[in-house]
Design an enzyme around this catalytic site. Structure first.
Site, PDB file in Angstrom:
ATOM      1  N   ARG A 141       6.805   0.618   1.552  1.00  0.00           N
ATOM      2  CA  ARG A 141       7.368   1.809   2.188  1.00  0.00           C
ATOM      3  C   ARG A 141       7.724   1.474   3.634  1.00  0.00           C
ATOM      4  O   ARG A 141       6.904   0.913   4.371  1.00  0.00           O
ATOM      5  CB  ARG A 141       6.362   2.980   2.158  1.00  0.00           C
ATOM      6  CG  ARG A 141       6.046   3.497   0.763  1.00  0.00           C
ATOM      7  CD  ARG A 141       7.238   4.235   0.159  1.00  0.00           C
ATOM      8  NE  ARG A 141       6.939   4.798  -1.154  1.00  0.00           N
ATOM      9  CZ  ARG A 141       7.228   4.217  -2.304  1.00  0.00           C
ATOM     10  NH1 ARG A 141       7.799   3.015  -2.309  1.00  0.00           N
ATOM     11  NH2 ARG A 141       6.948   4.797  -3.460  1.00  0.00           N
ATOM     12  N   ASN A 197       7.910  -4.649   0.984  1.00  0.00           N
ATOM     13  CA  ASN A 197       8.782  -3.997   0.006  1.00  0.00           C
ATOM     14  C   ASN A 197       8.014  -2.865  -0.662  1.00  0.00           C
ATOM     15  O   ASN A 197       8.113  -2.626  -1.854  1.00  0.00           O
ATOM     16  CB  ASN A 197       9.376  -4.980  -0.999  1.00  0.00           C
ATOM     17  CG  ASN A 197       8.354  -5.789  -1.778  1.00  0.00           C
ATOM     18  OD1 ASN A 197       7.215  -5.948  -1.358  1.00  0.00           O
ATOM     19  ND2 ASN A 197       8.765  -6.329  -2.921  1.00  0.00           N
ATOM     20  N   CYS A 204       0.839  -1.208   0.000  1.00  0.00           N
ATOM     21  CA  CYS A 204       0.000   0.000   0.000  1.00  0.00           C
ATOM     22  C   CYS A 204       0.872   1.256   0.000  1.00  0.00           C
ATOM     23  O   CYS A 204       2.035   1.234   0.425  1.00  0.00           O
ATOM     24  CB  CYS A 204      -0.934  -0.002   1.204  1.00  0.00           C
ATOM     25  SG  CYS A 204      -0.117  -0.264   2.784  1.00  0.00           S
ATOM     26  N   GLU A 246      16.518   5.459   5.029  1.00  0.00           N
ATOM     27  CA  GLU A 246      17.387   4.756   4.095  1.00  0.00           C
ATOM     28  C   GLU A 246      18.512   5.664   3.610  1.00  0.00           C
ATOM     29  O   GLU A 246      18.259   6.834   3.286  1.00  0.00           O
ATOM     30  CB  GLU A 246      16.564   4.244   2.908  1.00  0.00           C
ATOM     31  CG  GLU A 246      15.514   3.240   3.333  1.00  0.00           C
ATOM     32  CD  GLU A 246      14.591   2.793   2.222  1.00  0.00           C
ATOM     33  OE1 GLU A 246      13.843   1.827   2.427  1.00  0.00           O
ATOM     34  OE2 GLU A 246      14.602   3.423   1.142  1.00  0.00           O
ATOM     35  N   HIS A 302      16.638  -2.141  -0.426  1.00  0.00           N
ATOM     36  CA  HIS A 302      15.694  -1.467  -1.328  1.00  0.00           C
ATOM     37  C   HIS A 302      16.012  -1.776  -2.788  1.00  0.00           C
ATOM     38  O   HIS A 302      16.245  -0.877  -3.610  1.00  0.00           O
ATOM     39  CB  HIS A 302      15.707   0.043  -1.093  1.00  0.00           C
ATOM     40  CG  HIS A 302      14.426   0.711  -1.529  1.00  0.00           C
ATOM     41  ND1 HIS A 302      13.873   1.771  -0.849  1.00  0.00           N
ATOM     42  CD2 HIS A 302      13.600   0.477  -2.582  1.00  0.00           C
ATOM     43  CE1 HIS A 302      12.764   2.158  -1.473  1.00  0.00           C
ATOM     44  NE2 HIS A 302      12.583   1.383  -2.524  1.00  0.00           N
TER      45      HIS A 302
END
Length: 321
Positions: free
Chosen positions: A239, A237, A210, A268, A287
């Site tokens: 947010r 994977n 989402c 990050e 990421h």
């Protein structure tokens, strides 16, 4: 036109090219630009008319200082690094890349799940270290091995990526349930739509796909985890800030959550004091769900198409209309 790419390395570390953009003018590509030095950002943009950014911020003061900017392209789906309101006030369209990584991100979610179920890399390393050769039995395993067939996958956010994950889960003979604000026919062909409360209660595996909104920030927390099955697996994977990281770490360490697969975290690159780094059964990757060459090539092509649409007078994928 003068075109500046402020942080091109993650998109193109050398296995792609910039020829599509070069067809529109003089292109200057920086591998990286400071995320905090606004003057460096301003100096690098200079009198460029087109600016591409991935994670380099473009606050209002950049738009005030760089009066030549006519178009901003974001080399990603998320565009929170750009002050889109300031751009709109100056008549500058900002276009993002909305759909380039659907297959790759769905595939990666399942890759994390399969690694949790089988620990393939760990057992391969054990064999190369000689543990099989010197084992008293004909096989061994260091973690519980999990069969997914018959288990329930709950997907929160059932748009393109969520549905891609759901289709793979269904092919693994999992039952798929989903929660989304806007149910649709293609989703109904894959999953049963349920409330988020029902999803928490029924799912053996929960995959987050989402967007990050005020309503979803921190949705995975101590209270929501308490509503989940004991031994649930959580995948994210999408947010990082969807998860309250200390709460997830606590749940992993007590065993309430059996394992987590995370390709994103709240800050990050990850900080050394992130509690998930020391949590039990927690896979963290840097990421990279979006990063297969096929996906990045698609992103590059869409970025060029966005520029062409702008030069033709009909910009597309505009996030500040």
């Amino acid at each position: 036109m003068k075109i500046v790419v402020l942080d091109g390395y993650t998109l193109n570390p050398g296995d792609l090219d910039w020829k599509g953009m070069e067809a529109f003018g003089q292109v200057t590509v920086y591998d990286r630009t400071s995320l905090t030095d606004v003057q460096e950002i301003i100096d690098r943009i200079g009198d460029a008319e087109v600016v591409y950014t991935n994670k380099t911020p473009l606050p209002r003061e950049v738009f005030d200082a760089c009066s030549s900017i006519r178009f901003v392209g974001v080399l990603a789906t998320g565009y929170n690094v750009v002050d889109v309101a300031a751009a709109k006030e100056k008549g500058i369209p900002v276009s993002n890349i909305p759909t380039y990584g659907t297959a790759a991100v769905g595939q990666f979610a399942i890759a994390m799940l399969l690694e949790i179920c089988h620990h393939v890399a760990h057992h391969s390393d054990a064999v190369h270290e000689g543990r099989w050769e010197n084992n008293a039995d004909w096989c061994f395993w260091d973690y519980p091995l999990i069969e997914l067939a018959g288990k329930t996958m709950g997907v929160i956010g059932f748009g393109r990526i969520g549905q891609a994950t759901g289709r793979i889960a269904k092919a693994l003979d999992m039952q798929v349930i989903a929660n989304d604000e806007y149910p649709n026919k293609s989703g109904e062909e894959i999953a049963e739509y349920v409330t988020v409360e029902e999803l928490y209660a029924r799912a053996d595996v929960i995959a987050l796909h989402c967007p990050l909104f005020p309503s979803t920030e921190g949705m995975i927390n101590r209270e929501s985890i308490a509503k989940m099955k004991d031994g649930v697996i959580i995948l994210n994977n999408s947010r990082g800030p969807l998860i309250v990281e200390q709460d997830l770490a606590d749940a992993l360490n007590t065993g309430k959550v059996y394992a987590a697969g995370l390709d994103v975290v709240s800050t990050e690159p990850i900080k050394g004091n992130n509690p998930l780094l020391k949590a039990k059964n927690c896979i963290i990757t840097p990421h990279i769900s979006w990063a297969p060459k096929e996906s990045r090539s698609r992103l590059m092509n869409i970025a060029v198409d966005n520029l062409k649409a702008f030069t033709d007078g009909s910009p597309v994928n505009v996030v500040n209309p």
